[in-house]
Design an enzyme around this catalytic site. Sequence first.
Site, PDB file in Angstrom:
ATOM      1  N   GLU A 117       0.826  -1.207   0.000  1.00  0.00           N
ATOM      2  CA  GLU A 117       0.000   0.000   0.000  1.00  0.00           C
ATOM      3  C   GLU A 117       0.860   1.257   0.000  1.00  0.00           C
ATOM      4  OE1 GLU A 117      -3.030   2.356   3.041  1.00  0.00           O
ATOM      5  OE2 GLU A 117      -3.025   0.164   3.071  1.00  0.00           O
ATOM      6  N   GLU A 121      -3.422  10.613   3.255  1.00  0.00           N
ATOM      7  CA  GLU A 121      -4.655  10.724   4.027  1.00  0.00           C
ATOM      8  C   GLU A 121      -4.712  12.068   4.737  1.00  0.00           C
ATOM      9  OE1 GLU A 121      -6.195   6.402   5.376  1.00  0.00           O
ATOM     10  OE2 GLU A 121      -4.411   7.087   6.432  1.00  0.00           O
TER      11      GLU A 121
END
Length: 377
Positions: A117, A121
Amino acid sequence: MFSKIAVALATVSLVSAQTWTDCNPLKTTCKPDPAFGKKGANCDFTAGACAGFKAQDGKAVTYDSRGAIAAMDAPGQAPTLASDDFLFFGRVEVEMQAAPGKGIVTSIVLISKDLDEIDFETVGFDNKQIQSNYFSKGDDTVFNRGGFHDVANPLGAIHTYAFDWTPEKIDWIINGAVVRTLTRASVGDAFPQSPMQVKVGAWVAGYEGNRPGTIEWVGGVADFSGGASTAIYKSIKVTDYAGGSSATDKDVKEYVYGDKSGSSKSIQINLKDGSSTSAGEGGSSSSSSSSKTTSASSTKSTTTEASSSTTEVATKNSTSSVTTSTTASANVTTTMTTTTSTHASSTTTPAAKPSNGAASAGAAIGAAALLLAALAI
């Protein structure tokens, strides 16, 4: 010290719950990953929905003149768009305005079937910075991977966020400027290296009954008394490097895991003309007519991240510092992140925050989503 341990343990549990895949090729044989290939993707959401990106089950993504709208007005919601295709190294650019409000997370995520990943964010109480992170094969045991980056008004204005991901390094880019670089040499086999799907969306992480560490990370329980909280995705552009370090000119059909190692060198690149190639040493493409692959471990070094300078970032609710340190016993340089919260009397570690919760909400939205067991990325 107790608070630090408690927050870390709470977050470990949540990361485990959120890290999800419908088929892990490290454990079983999975279907091939359809490739972006040379066609890539160039989506202007101000014109409406874009072929190749589908809304996940659950809270709907809508469209207007601003772009794709991810609006939330209740706990457990996670409006999310996910790409049909995968890139095997490449560049992804997203124009985004994050959703405001405590308890809200807005995300841009690259995620593989074997749980590599790369992400950006934003937490909705912080209008001065965005967070970056990466994970390898779903490993949630290490909490020193997070970074914090200054952004002016991410909750009230569109900014361009990008990843440039090659076999050698990952650049996190904001408005054209590289804000962080991770080299493969610095982390060895922990470098994300398998084909990735693109997911964007927002999710409600702050609600009564959720884990205290998560609620603290997102600034508290979400409050919708003033209306919905909305994230805007104006556009997405994807360029597939197909195992190399620049845009592919090959008409790639799919990517296939050749074994259960998850190594980039094990990935078979099938072309639409029936032939195949593979990513060779360092990710360069090498011709092959066989599905036979080899695996080898990457060597570790003490190369640091390019963003290793110490940065002090003042936020509405916290002050964060990102520094680098070399662990002598492991001879590997890592990035250590700590935050001192103004609303708490102790130091916590937001770098140990949960792996992104919007990108794999998908079909798992519902009652399970309220527990965040299925708000998985």
